[in-house]
Design a protein around this motif. Structure first.
Motif, PDB file in Angstrom:
ATOM      1  N   SER A   5      38.790 -28.924  -0.160  1.00 25.03           N
ATOM      2  CA  SER A   5      39.228 -27.530  -0.277  1.00 25.03           C
ATOM      3  C   SER A   5      38.041 -26.615  -0.502  1.00 25.03           C
ATOM      4  O   SER A   5      37.097 -26.949  -1.207  1.00 25.03           O
ATOM      5  N   LYS A   6      38.104 -25.434   0.103  1.00 30.14           N
ATOM      6  CA  LYS A   6      37.109 -24.398  -0.205  1.00 30.14           C
ATOM      7  C   LYS A   6      37.438 -23.730  -1.529  1.00 30.14           C
ATOM      8  O   LYS A   6      36.609 -23.025  -2.095  1.00 30.14           O
ATOM      9  N   TYR A 123      39.815 -11.414  -6.409  1.00 30.52           N
ATOM     10  CA  TYR A 123      38.368 -11.196  -6.237  1.00 30.52           C
ATOM     11  C   TYR A 123      37.587 -12.517  -6.135  1.00 30.52           C
ATOM     12  O   TYR A 123      36.815 -12.720  -5.195  1.00 30.52           O
ATOM     13  N   ALA A 124      37.752 -13.373  -7.144  1.00 32.90           N
ATOM     14  CA  ALA A 124      36.909 -14.579  -7.207  1.00 32.90           C
ATOM     15  C   ALA A 124      37.116 -15.505  -5.998  1.00 32.90           C
ATOM     16  O   ALA A 124      36.132 -15.971  -5.415  1.00 32.90           O
ATOM     17  N   PRO A 125      38.364 -15.751  -5.568  1.00 34.41           N
ATOM     18  CA  PRO A 125      38.524 -16.592  -4.374  1.00 34.41           C
ATOM     19  C   PRO A 125      37.884 -15.971  -3.130  1.00 34.41           C
ATOM     20  O   PRO A 125      37.304 -16.690  -2.304  1.00 34.41           O
ATOM     21  N   ALA A 126      37.964 -14.656  -2.978  1.00 31.60           N
ATOM     22  CA  ALA A 126      37.365 -14.015  -1.797  1.00 31.60           C
ATOM     23  C   ALA A 126      35.842 -14.149  -1.837  1.00 31.60           C
ATOM     24  O   ALA A 126      35.192 -14.342  -0.800  1.00 31.60           O
ATOM     25  N   ILE A 127      35.274 -14.076  -3.020  1.00 35.03           N
ATOM     26  CA  ILE A 127      33.822 -14.258  -3.164  1.00 35.03           C
ATOM     27  C   ILE A 127      33.466 -15.706  -2.814  1.00 35.03           C
ATOM     28  O   ILE A 127      32.541 -15.969  -2.038  1.00 35.03           O
ATOM     29  N   ALA A 128      34.243 -16.646  -3.346  1.00 35.82           N
ATOM     30  CA  ALA A 128      33.971 -18.074  -3.111  1.00 35.82           C
ATOM     31  C   ALA A 128      34.078 -18.413  -1.620  1.00 35.82           C
ATOM     32  O   ALA A 128      33.260 -19.165  -1.084  1.00 35.82           O
ATOM     33  N   ASN A 130      33.284 -16.769   0.796  1.00 32.74           N
ATOM     34  CA  ASN A 130      32.080 -16.311   1.496  1.00 32.74           C
ATOM     35  C   ASN A 130      30.812 -16.955   0.956  1.00 32.74           C
ATOM     36  O   ASN A 130      29.713 -16.513   1.288  1.00 32.74           O
ATOM     37  N   GLY A 131      30.972 -17.965   0.117  1.00 30.32           N
ATOM     38  CA  GLY A 131      29.801 -18.690  -0.398  1.00 30.32           C
ATOM     39  C   GLY A 131      29.085 -17.961  -1.513  1.00 30.32           C
ATOM     40  O   GLY A 131      27.977 -18.331  -1.900  1.00 30.32           O
ATOM     41  N   GLY A 132      29.702 -16.903  -2.029  1.00 32.32           N
ATOM     42  CA  GLY A 132      29.073 -16.153  -3.121  1.00 32.32           C
ATOM     43  C   GLY A 132      29.403 -16.747  -4.470  1.00 32.32           C
ATOM     44  O   GLY A 132      30.207 -17.676  -4.585  1.00 32.32           O
ATOM     45  N   LYS A 133      28.739 -16.185  -5.486  1.00 37.61           N
ATOM     46  CA  LYS A 133      28.978 -16.661  -6.845  1.00 37.61           C
ATOM     47  C   LYS A 133      29.466 -15.490  -7.695  1.00 37.61           C
ATOM     48  O   LYS A 133      28.763 -14.472  -7.820  1.00 37.61           O
ATOM     49  N   ALA A 134      30.659 -15.634  -8.264  1.00 38.45           N
ATOM     50  CA  ALA A 134      31.176 -14.580  -9.152  1.00 38.45           C
ATOM     51  C   ALA A 134      30.503 -14.710 -10.512  1.00 38.45           C
ATOM     52  O   ALA A 134      30.479 -15.787 -11.093  1.00 38.45           O
ATOM     53  N   VAL A 135      29.938 -13.613 -10.973  1.00 39.67           N
ATOM     54  CA  VAL A 135      29.349 -13.570 -12.321  1.00 39.67           C
ATOM     55  C   VAL A 135      30.327 -12.755 -13.171  1.00 39.67           C
ATOM     56  O   VAL A 135      30.526 -11.566 -12.937  1.00 39.67           O
ATOM     57  N   HIS A 136      30.958 -13.440 -14.109  1.00 33.70           N
ATOM     58  CA  HIS A 136      32.047 -12.814 -14.874  1.00 33.70           C
ATOM     59  C   HIS A 136      31.521 -12.141 -16.139  1.00 33.70           C
ATOM     60  O   HIS A 136      30.792 -12.755 -16.901  1.00 33.70           O
ATOM     61  N   ILE A 137      31.928 -10.915 -16.345  1.00 26.69           N
ATOM     62  CA  ILE A 137      31.632 -10.241 -17.612  1.00 26.69           C
ATOM     63  C   ILE A 137      32.976  -9.977 -18.289  1.00 26.69           C
ATOM     64  O   ILE A 137      33.862  -9.359 -17.689  1.00 26.69           O
ATOM     65  N   ALA A 138      33.112 -10.464 -19.512  1.00 26.37           N
ATOM     66  CA  ALA A 138      34.413 -10.362 -20.183  1.00 26.37           C
ATOM     67  C   ALA A 138      34.575  -9.028 -20.893  1.00 26.37           C
ATOM     68  O   ALA A 138      33.674  -8.573 -21.610  1.00 26.37           O
TER      69      ALA A 138
END
Ligand code: PMP
Ligand code: GLN
Length: 381
Positions: A5-6, A123-128, A130-138
C-alpha cells in the motif's frame, strides 16, 4: 495476493465510520460535518431548471466562465482582491479535489510540508501519495493558536509547502491579522508555497473581520486558496469547490485537475453562478446564521457537564468531557453513539501525536429540533 500500500496507515475516515455507526444506532448525528436542513429552494429549482434544459454535458475543464466570474466578484467584494477569472480561478469537484490537486502540483518526493494538528484528514495522505513528508505541528486546547516561532524552527531546506486552515476544522480557531502576517513573512522569506484551506471562510463570528490569504498580496502570490460551495450553500453532496491561484500556479493545477476529474458537475455550476449573481446575500448572512446556531447550542449545553471550548468560526463546537468520563475520546464517541444515541467525532484522530485530553467535536449545522434533542441527552450525562 500481497500488495504494497502507498497508504499503509490509512483506514476508512472517521467521518464515514461515525456516520455509519450513527445510522446503524439510529443516533442523532452530530459527527460528520453536514447540515441536516434543506438548501435554499431557489438554488434547488435552479439546479432542476438547468438539468431539465439540457445543461448536462461536460463543462469546460476549468469550470464555466460565468461561475468563475462570480467567484472573482465575490473575492473582490469580500477581500478587495482582483483575480482573473480566465487564468486564476478553477472550479473543482469539492475542496477535497482542489486540495489533492494543489498538493500534487507542489510536492515532489522528499519535500517537507508543514501541517497543523489537529489537521483535516485529507492533507497527510495527499502529501504521502506524492512522496512528501508531512511535518506536524501540534496546536492545543483551549485556543489552538499557532506559535509562529515554532513554525520558523520547523522550516528546513526541504520545506516546500505550508498548509493552513482558517477558520479551522475541528477547533473553530480563526487566524488573526498577526497570524496571516506571520505566515506571509515566512512564506516570502523561505520561498515556500501555501495552500490556504478556507472552506469555512464565510463562517466567522462575533463581528470579526473576514480575513483570508486573499487579503495578503505577497502571500496570495504564492498560494492556492481553496473553498467549497458545499459549505457555503448547504450542499455538501454536490461536491463543488474551487481553487484560486496566480496564473503560473493555476496552470500546473489545471494540468492535474484535467486528469483527475477533467471538469465538475455542470448544472450545479450554472445554478451556483446564478445564486452568486442574484442572491449573494445568502453568503453574507452565513456568519450570523451559524453564530446563532453556535450560541443556541452552547446555551442548550450550559447545564451539562461538558465544558465548551471557544469557537470563533466554522460549524463545529469542541467540548471537554473529562467531568463525565475517563474513556479515551474514540471510546467515548462510540459509547455516546451506542449507549446514548448521539454521535460526535473524537479529536485525537486528527493528530500524529495526540495530547492527553478528553475532547470531542460536535457539528452544530443542524435544525433546532436536532440540537434540542441532542442537548436533552447530553445534559443528562
Ligand atoms: N477542508 C476542510 C477543513 C473541511 O472541513 C472539508 C470538509 N468538508 C473539506 C476541506 C472538503 O470540502 P468538500 O466537501 O468541498 O470536498
Ligand atoms: N469536512 C467534514 C467534517 O469535517 C467531513 C467531510 C468528509 O466526510 N469527508 O466533518
Amino acid at each position: 495476493m500481497s500488495f504494497t500500500s502507498k497508504l499503509p496507515a490509512v483506514g476508512t475516515t472517521i467521518f464515514s465510520q461515525m456516520s455509519q455507526l450513527a445510522a446503524q444506532q439510529q443516533a442523532i448525528n452530530l459527527s460528520q460535518g453536514f447540515p441536516d436542513f434543506a438548501a435554499s429552494d431557489v438554488l434547488i429549482s435552479k439546479l432542476a431548471h438547468y438539468a431539465s434544459q439540457g445543461f448536462n454535458q461536460y463543462a469546460p475543464m476549468p469550470g464555466i466562465l460565468p461561475l468563475r466570474e462570480q467567484i472573482a466578484a465575490l473575492l473582490q467584494h469580500c477581500y478587495g482582491r482582483s483575480v482573473c477569472p480566465q487564468q486564476e480561478v478553477t472550479v473543482t469537484s469539492g475542496a477535497t479535489e482542489a486540495l489533492l490537486v494543489a498538493i500534487s502540483a507542489v510536492v515532489n518526493a522528499g519535500d517537507e510540508v508543514i501541517i497543523f494538528d489537529p489537521a483535516y484528514d485529507s492533507y497527510a495522505p495527499a502529501i504521502a501519495l506524492n512522496g512528501g513528508k508531512a511535518v506536524h505541528i501540534a496546536l492545543t486546547a483551549p485556543d489552538y493558536r499557532v506559535d509562529w516561532q515554532q513554525v520558523a524552527q520547523a522550516i528546513t531546506a526541504r520545506t516546500k509547502l505550508i498548509i493552513v486552515n482558517s477558520p479551522h476544522n475541528p477547533s473553530g480557531m480563526v487566524f488573526s491579522q498577526q497570524d496571516w502576517q506571520a505566515l506571509q513573512s515566512l512564506v516570502v522569506k523561505y520561498h515556500l508555497y501555501c495552500i490556504s484551506d478556507e472552506v469555512y471562510e464565510h463562517m466567522v463570528f462575533d463581528g470579526a473581520a473576514k480575513l483570508s490569504a486573499n487579503r495578503f498580496a505577497e502571500l496570495a502570490q504564492r498560494s492556492f486558496i481553496v473553498s467549497s460551495f458545499g459549505k457555503t450553500f448547504h450542499v455538501t453532496g454536490w461536491k463543488l469547490g474551487y481553487c484560486v491561484a496566480p496564473a503560473a500556479l493555476s496552470d500546473e493545477f489545471r494540468k492535474i485537475h484535467q486528469y483527475v476529474t477533467f471538469s465538475s458537475f455542470t448544472p450545479a455550476q450554472y445554478a451556483l453562478a446564478d445564486m452568486l449573481a442574484q442572491h449573494s446575500e445568502q453568503v453574507h448572512r452565513l456568519a450570523a446564521f451559524y453564530q446563532q446556531k453556535r450560541d443556541s447550542f452552547s446555551t442548550l449545553l450550559a447545564n451539562s457537564r461538558f465544558r465548551l471550548l471557544p469557537c470563533q468560526g466554522t460549524y463545529f463546537q469542541l467540548a471537554d468531557y473529562s467531568a463525565i468520563s475517563d474513556l479515551d475520546d474514540v471510546a467515548f464517541c462510540r459509547w455516546l453513539t451506542i449507549e446514548h444515541k448521539v454521535a460526535a467525532i473524537p479529536l485525537s484522530v486528527f493528530y500524529q501525536t495526540a495530547p492527553d485530553s478528553r475532547i470531542i467535536r460536535f457539528c452544530f449545522a443542524k435544525q433546532p429540533a436536532t440540537l434540542n434533542a441532542a442537548a436533552e441527552v447530553l445534559c443528562q450525562l
